[in-house]
Design a protein around this motif. Structure first.
Motif, PDB file in Angstrom:
ATOM      1  N   GLY A  82     -10.822 -13.263   0.945  1.00 58.96           N
ATOM      2  CA  GLY A  82     -11.404 -12.005   0.497  1.00 58.96           C
ATOM      3  C   GLY A  82     -10.357 -10.940   0.263  1.00 58.96           C
ATOM      4  O   GLY A  82      -9.194 -11.106   0.623  1.00 58.96           O
ATOM      5  N   LEU A  83     -10.769  -9.852  -0.341  1.00 59.91           N
ATOM      6  CA  LEU A  83      -9.929  -8.677  -0.517  1.00 59.91           C
ATOM      7  C   LEU A  83     -10.253  -7.682   0.581  1.00 59.91           C
ATOM      8  O   LEU A  83     -11.413  -7.479   0.927  1.00 59.91           O
ATOM      9  CB  LEU A  83     -10.179  -8.028  -1.874  1.00 59.91           C
ATOM     10  CG  LEU A  83      -9.685  -8.798  -3.082  1.00 59.91           C
ATOM     11  CD1 LEU A  83     -10.084  -8.075  -4.359  1.00 59.91           C
ATOM     12  CD2 LEU A  83      -8.178  -8.971  -3.028  1.00 59.91           C
TER      13      LEU A  83
ATOM     14  N   GLY B 161       0.809  -1.180   0.000  1.00 57.13           N
ATOM     15  CA  GLY B 161       0.000   0.000   0.000  1.00 57.13           C
ATOM     16  C   GLY B 161       0.852   1.244   0.000  1.00 57.13           C
ATOM     17  O   GLY B 161       2.056   1.201  -0.240  1.00 57.13           O
ATOM     18  N   PHE B 162       0.222   2.353   0.303  1.00 53.43           N
ATOM     19  CA  PHE B 162       0.892   3.643   0.320  1.00 53.43           C
ATOM     20  C   PHE B 162       0.696   4.300   1.674  1.00 53.43           C
ATOM     21  O   PHE B 162      -0.318   4.110   2.329  1.00 53.43           O
ATOM     22  CB  PHE B 162       0.316   4.561  -0.767  1.00 53.43           C
ATOM     23  CG  PHE B 162       0.577   4.047  -2.144  1.00 53.43           C
ATOM     24  CD1 PHE B 162       1.799   4.264  -2.748  1.00 53.43           C
ATOM     25  CD2 PHE B 162      -0.388   3.332  -2.813  1.00 53.43           C
ATOM     26  CE1 PHE B 162       2.047   3.777  -4.015  1.00 53.43           C
ATOM     27  CE2 PHE B 162      -0.152   2.836  -4.079  1.00 53.43           C
ATOM     28  CZ  PHE B 162       1.066   3.067  -4.685  1.00 53.43           C
ATOM     29  N   GLY B 163       1.688   5.069   2.085  1.00 57.33           N
ATOM     30  CA  GLY B 163       1.599   5.773   3.348  1.00 57.33           C
ATOM     31  C   GLY B 163       2.014   7.217   3.213  1.00 57.33           C
ATOM     32  O   GLY B 163       2.811   7.578   2.345  1.00 57.33           O
ATOM     33  N   HIS B 164       1.460   8.060   4.063  1.00 62.04           N
ATOM     34  CA  HIS B 164       1.850   9.462   4.176  1.00 62.04           C
ATOM     35  C   HIS B 164       2.341   9.646   5.600  1.00 62.04           C
ATOM     36  O   HIS B 164       1.609   9.396   6.558  1.00 62.04           O
ATOM     37  CB  HIS B 164       0.665  10.380   3.887  1.00 62.04           C
ATOM     38  CG  HIS B 164       0.999  11.821   4.094  1.00 62.04           C
ATOM     39  ND1 HIS B 164       0.729  12.464   5.275  1.00 62.04           N
ATOM     40  CD2 HIS B 164       1.596  12.729   3.300  1.00 62.04           C
ATOM     41  CE1 HIS B 164       1.139  13.716   5.184  1.00 62.04           C
ATOM     42  NE2 HIS B 164       1.664  13.904   3.990  1.00 62.04           N
ATOM     43  N   ALA B 165       3.598  10.041   5.746  1.00 60.35           N
ATOM     44  CA  ALA B 165       4.191  10.186   7.071  1.00 60.35           C
ATOM     45  C   ALA B 165       4.533  11.641   7.341  1.00 60.35           C
ATOM     46  O   ALA B 165       5.033  12.346   6.463  1.00 60.35           O
ATOM     47  CB  ALA B 165       5.452   9.337   7.181  1.00 60.35           C
TER      48      ALA B 165
ATOM     49  N   ILE C 197      -4.257  -2.332   0.317  1.00 60.83           N
ATOM     50  CA  ILE C 197      -5.126  -3.363  -0.238  1.00 60.83           C
ATOM     51  C   ILE C 197      -4.455  -4.684   0.079  1.00 60.83           C
ATOM     52  O   ILE C 197      -3.250  -4.835  -0.118  1.00 60.83           O
ATOM     53  CB  ILE C 197      -5.294  -3.211  -1.767  1.00 60.83           C
ATOM     54  CG1 ILE C 197      -5.951  -1.877  -2.079  1.00 60.83           C
ATOM     55  CG2 ILE C 197      -6.104  -4.360  -2.327  1.00 60.83           C
ATOM     56  CD1 ILE C 197      -5.999  -1.576  -3.555  1.00 60.83           C
ATOM     57  N   GLY C 198      -5.217  -5.641   0.588  1.00 63.17           N
ATOM     58  CA  GLY C 198      -4.614  -6.897   0.970  1.00 63.17           C
ATOM     59  C   GLY C 198      -5.533  -8.082   0.813  1.00 63.17           C
ATOM     60  O   GLY C 198      -6.681  -7.974   0.356  1.00 63.17           O
TER      61      GLY C 198
END
Length: 170
Positions: A122-123, A1-5, A164-165
């Motif tokens: 599942g997603l 995924g993506f992160g904003h730190a 997303i996993g």
């Protein structure tokens, strides 16, 4: 995924450093009922390089979580969760060969939506956030580099994640 730190470092930065980077999350929960669950969550975000303060950084969190599922049906569920734990902000300052570490308490909150593809797989679409404050920064040998106060911590981090996993139900 993506992160904003977003990192605030009392001794290294005059203003906060904000970066986007890759993120990884893993969680395990045990359903006490259809609506309530308890578990743990691990997050890792790599905010990259901050020319004013560090060559490389990573923020890791470990949290115990409680989850509530307000919407449940055969193929979907929505989950809201909150938790607490510990966070580690590790960063390498320019001209140094080691990572400095700031350990401190952490608060976590998030929302997930799961769409089951089969009976057990599942997603999972997840949005979460955690905040961490550390009172001191140490070298790998445990030597204190600098420290803060309860009102003004040495390092504060705020991370927002979108991942997303894959969810496996057993």
């Amino acid at each position: 995924g993506f992160g904003h730190a977003k990192l605030e470092m009392d001794s290294l930065l005059d203003e906060p450093a904000e970066h986007r980077g890759e993120a990884f999350a893993f969680s395990f929960t045990y359903a006490l009922s259809n609506r309530f669950a308890l578990g743990m969550r691990y997050d890792r975000t790599d905010p990259g390089k901050e020319p004013r303060a560090f060559d490389r950084a990573r923020i890791t969190s470990y949290a115990l979580i409680a989850a509530y599922r307000p919407i449940i049906n055969d193929q979907n569920f929505l989950e809201a969760r909150a938790g607490f734990g510990t966070g580690i902000a590790a960063f390498r300052q320019p001209q140094r060969s080691f990572y400095s570490r700031a350990n401190g308490g952490l608060l976590h909150a998030g929302v997930s939506w799961v769409r089951f593809l089969t009976d057990g797989v599942g997603l999972k679409f997840d949005v979460s956030s955690h905040m961490q404050n550390a009172q001191e920064v140490n070298t790998p040998d445990g030597e204190q580099e600098w420290f803060g106060t309860p009102e003004n911590p040495a390092v504060s981090s705020r991370v927002q994640l979108a991942t997303i996993g894959l969810l496996v139900r057993y």
